[in-house]
Design a protein around this motif. Structure first.
Motif, PDB file in Angstrom:
ATOM      1  N   GLU A 170     -41.016 -16.342 -17.720  1.00  0.00           N
ATOM      2  CA  GLU A 170     -42.237 -16.681 -18.455  1.00  0.00           C
ATOM      3  C   GLU A 170     -43.486 -16.072 -17.840  1.00  0.00           C
ATOM      4  O   GLU A 170     -44.364 -15.565 -18.543  1.00  0.00           O
TER       5      GLU A 170
ATOM      6  N   ARG B 281     -45.647 -18.801 -28.055  1.00  0.00           N
ATOM      7  CA  ARG B 281     -46.508 -19.911 -27.624  1.00  0.00           C
ATOM      8  C   ARG B 281     -46.472 -20.062 -26.108  1.00  0.00           C
ATOM      9  O   ARG B 281     -47.491 -20.385 -25.484  1.00  0.00           O
ATOM     10  N   LYS B 282     -45.328 -19.815 -25.490  1.00  0.00           N
ATOM     11  CA  LYS B 282     -45.212 -19.944 -24.037  1.00  0.00           C
ATOM     12  C   LYS B 282     -46.108 -18.951 -23.295  1.00  0.00           C
ATOM     13  O   LYS B 282     -46.635 -19.258 -22.226  1.00  0.00           O
TER      14      LYS B 282
ATOM     15  N   SER C 117     -39.200 -13.355 -26.756  1.00  0.00           N
ATOM     16  CA  SER C 117     -38.093 -14.210 -26.337  1.00  0.00           C
ATOM     17  C   SER C 117     -37.117 -13.434 -25.455  1.00  0.00           C
ATOM     18  O   SER C 117     -36.610 -13.968 -24.453  1.00  0.00           O
TER      19      SER C 117
ATOM     20  N   ARG D 292     -46.986 -19.968 -37.962  1.00  0.00           N
ATOM     21  CA  ARG D 292     -45.739 -19.850 -38.721  1.00  0.00           C
ATOM     22  C   ARG D 292     -46.033 -20.007 -40.197  1.00  0.00           C
ATOM     23  O   ARG D 292     -46.718 -20.952 -40.610  1.00  0.00           O
TER      24      ARG D 292
ATOM     25  N   ASP E   9     -37.748 -18.753 -35.324  1.00  0.00           N
ATOM     26  CA  ASP E   9     -37.952 -19.990 -34.561  1.00  0.00           C
ATOM     27  C   ASP E   9     -37.984 -19.708 -33.063  1.00  0.00           C
ATOM     28  O   ASP E   9     -38.847 -20.223 -32.338  1.00  0.00           O
ATOM     29  N   ASP E  10     -37.038 -18.888 -32.595  1.00  0.00           N
ATOM     30  CA  ASP E  10     -36.989 -18.563 -31.163  1.00  0.00           C
ATOM     31  C   ASP E  10     -38.251 -17.822 -30.726  1.00  0.00           C
ATOM     32  O   ASP E  10     -38.803 -18.086 -29.653  1.00  0.00           O
ATOM     33  N   GLU E  11     -38.701 -16.901 -31.569  1.00  0.00           N
ATOM     34  CA  GLU E  11     -39.865 -16.100 -31.200  1.00  0.00           C
ATOM     35  C   GLU E  11     -41.143 -16.933 -31.227  1.00  0.00           C
ATOM     36  O   GLU E  11     -42.037 -16.736 -30.401  1.00  0.00           O
ATOM     37  N   LEU E  12     -41.241 -17.860 -32.150  1.00  0.00           N
ATOM     38  CA  LEU E  12     -42.405 -18.742 -32.201  1.00  0.00           C
ATOM     39  C   LEU E  12     -42.555 -19.503 -30.889  1.00  0.00           C
ATOM     40  O   LEU E  12     -43.647 -19.559 -30.296  1.00  0.00           O
ATOM     41  N   GLU E  13     -41.467 -20.066 -30.407  1.00  0.00           N
ATOM     42  CA  GLU E  13     -41.499 -20.821 -29.145  1.00  0.00           C
ATOM     43  C   GLU E  13     -41.883 -19.910 -27.981  1.00  0.00           C
ATOM     44  O   GLU E  13     -42.696 -20.280 -27.124  1.00  0.00           O
ATOM     45  N   ALA E  14     -41.317 -18.701 -27.944  1.00  0.00           N
ATOM     46  CA  ALA E  14     -41.586 -17.772 -26.841  1.00  0.00           C
ATOM     47  C   ALA E  14     -43.037 -17.313 -26.840  1.00  0.00           C
ATOM     48  O   ALA E  14     -43.687 -17.273 -25.782  1.00  0.00           O
TER      49      ALA E  14
END
Length: 509
Positions: free
Chosen positions: A93, A149-150, A85, A157, A142-147
């Motif tokens: 990205e 996946r990007k 992230s 999780r 939560d922030d790292e999960l989204e990053a």
């Protein structure tokens, strides 16, 4: 340097002699590519080039693979250790995705090579767990999960990891991470390089690297090496004073190993969300027991001399979460070079045509080293590589200006220390087996007294750019806070970027 004066700690890995045939260079030599530095980056680069028929020489001031690589914890984790992230926020990205792909390719390459060369190095694929530190907010997960996946990395999780007090902690599980015994692996690589007529020279100090049209000359204390190209992989580069050094900062990091019964915890990589974070892995032992390796407690090089306190904190953290940990078997420290934008500097040295660099590995020295070998070998051979821009040494990262200013404040503060009093008012106050900075007139002296009372007095100015040195009582050496040079008590340069020893200082008179 007298061997007894190199009093640094020894890691779990250091029982392996990586290149037993290596000797100091005798007389002038020639090759296609000379590699300066014999850690994971240097030896891996030499291997890739030797596979392509290049005549390679690897040269090191100390034992082969006896530097910072021998002080790793050897996690093979492809995601940015400063968090994906954070990398996306700083570099975007697309770059973060290429960074992940290159680091994952490094793990794949290690797996491929150890199979091909039949290297017995305890390599295994396993899961990695990033878990919420106790008494902290789970938002970082939560922030790292989204990053993650990007950038396209596999991630799951979960709630809970198999450590005490952690059954309710939020967790990200990363499949297909890896680990191994780093020096057993490098010993296998070194043997493969020698079988392809590659040569290793230990105990040979590189003093100067120069290039002319289509050629490079490396001058050492044992003779010169003529080559078509040079790769400088000496942890911190020895070829310039400012171009790259101002864009990275040295950090001292600590590791310790405990005995632990086999299967006491699942074989995996574990690290938490603290800053600095803790990291944990297992290493196979004698069949009945294993080693539990725990690391962390980082600080900027030279800005603390409290290793015992940091080891106590690491041990307390470990015994709280992993009560199966038994007696401590090893304690050691190492150094990482953090760049201002999370990726190393790998590729053609700024302003050079035939000199390539590898530096700035942060806490991912093993995967950086192998990724760098793929990039630099490709550039030397004229092949394309889609990862080169991520690590380009001359890159500009405007969004990293805050990190740049923060890290370079160390040098400004450091030079002001020359105006301060010494740590002791006189040499006579220095106790046996202690080191301290002592003012003598307008000069500062780096002084150490051995157990017999013999005094070693050297200039307190680093021979790289003159920064004020600090004593490291755990490693029994002098550390430079500016760019990460280390010196033995007799003044011998132990770690780049410094090349020349500290000047002897006259005491009294």
């Amino acid at each position: 340097m007298t061997p007894s004066l190199d009093r640094r700690s020894r890691s779990l890995w250091m029982t392996v002699d990586v290149a037993p045939n290596a000797r100091a260079m005798e007389g002038d030599q020639s090759c296609d590519v000379v590699v300066v530095g014999s850690g994971i980056a240097g030896i891996s680069t030499a291997y890739e080039l030797a596979l392509e028929g290049q005549r390679v020489i690897v040269v090191d001031r100390g034992p082969i693979a006896g530097g910072i690589t021998a002080r790793t914890s050897a996690h093979l984790a492809p995601l940015c250790d400063d968090l994906t992230s954070a990398m996306i926020r700083l570099r975007g990205e697309d770059t973060a995705k290429l960074f992940y792909e290159s680091q994952a390719a490094a793990v794949d390459r290690i797996e491929e090579i150890q199979k091909k060369e039949e290297i017995s190095c305890d390599f295994r694929r396993l899961d990695g767990y990033l878990f919420q530190a106790l008494n902290t907010d789970s938002a970082i997960i939560d922030d790292e999960l989204e990053a993650v996946r990007k950038v396209g990395a596999p991630v799951h999780r979960l709630v809970g990891v198999p450590l005490r007090h952690c059954k309710d902690q939020h967790v990200l599980r990363y499949p297909r991470q890896g680990t191994f015994h780093p020096l057993k692996y490098l010993a296998g690589l070194a043997a493969a390089i020698e079988s392809k007529n590659g040569r290793f020279y230990a105990g040979t100090v590189v003093q100067r690297i120069e290039e002319s049209e289509g050629a490079v000359t490396v001058t050492t204390d044992r003779g010169t090496i003529s080559a078509q190209a040079a790769v400088v992989a000496s942890n911190s580069p020895v070829i310039d004073r400012f171009a790259l050094h101002t864009k990275m900062a040295p950090y001292r990091t600590y590791a310790m190993a405990f005995a632990i019964k086999r299967d006491a915890i699942p074989d995996a990589l574990y690290w938490d969300t603290l800053d600095p974070y803790h990291y944990v892995r297992l290493q196979p032992g004698d069949g009945r027991s294993d080693f539990l390796i725990v690391g962390g407690a980082d600080h900027k090089t030279g800005e603390a001399d409290d290793a015992d306190v940091r080891f106590e904190a690491l041990e307390a953290w470990t015994r709280n979460l992993i009560p199966a940990a038994q007696e401590v078997t090893h304690r050691w420290s190492g150094q990482v070079l953090d760049t201002i934008d999370y990726a190393g500097f790998i590729g053609r040295n700024p302003g050079s045509r035939n000199i390539y660099v590898h530096t700035g590995d942060s806490g991912q020295g093993i995967t950086h080293g192998v990724a760098g070998s793929l990039i630099n070998s490709a550039l030397i051979l004229g092949h394309k590589t889609k990862w080169a821009d991520v690590y380009e040494p001359s890159r500009k990262t405007p969004s990293g200006i805050g990190n740049f200013l923060s890290e370079n404040a160390t040098a400004v503060k450091n030079f002001a220390e020359y105006l301060a009093p010494g740590e002791l008012s006189s040499i006579e106050e220095l106790k046996p087996d202690h080191g301290a900075i002592v003012r003598q007139g307008l000069s500062k002296i780096a002084a150490w007294r051995d157990v017999s009372g013999r005094l070693y007095a050297r200039s307190a100015a680093c021979t790289h750019v003159g920064c004020h040195l600090h004593w490291n009582s755990f490693e029994t050496c002098w550390d430079c806070p500016c760019h990460g040079s280390h010196f033995a008590v007799d003044g011998t340069a132990l770690n780049a970027p410094a090349i020349t020893p500290l000047a002897e200082a006259k005491v009294g008179g």
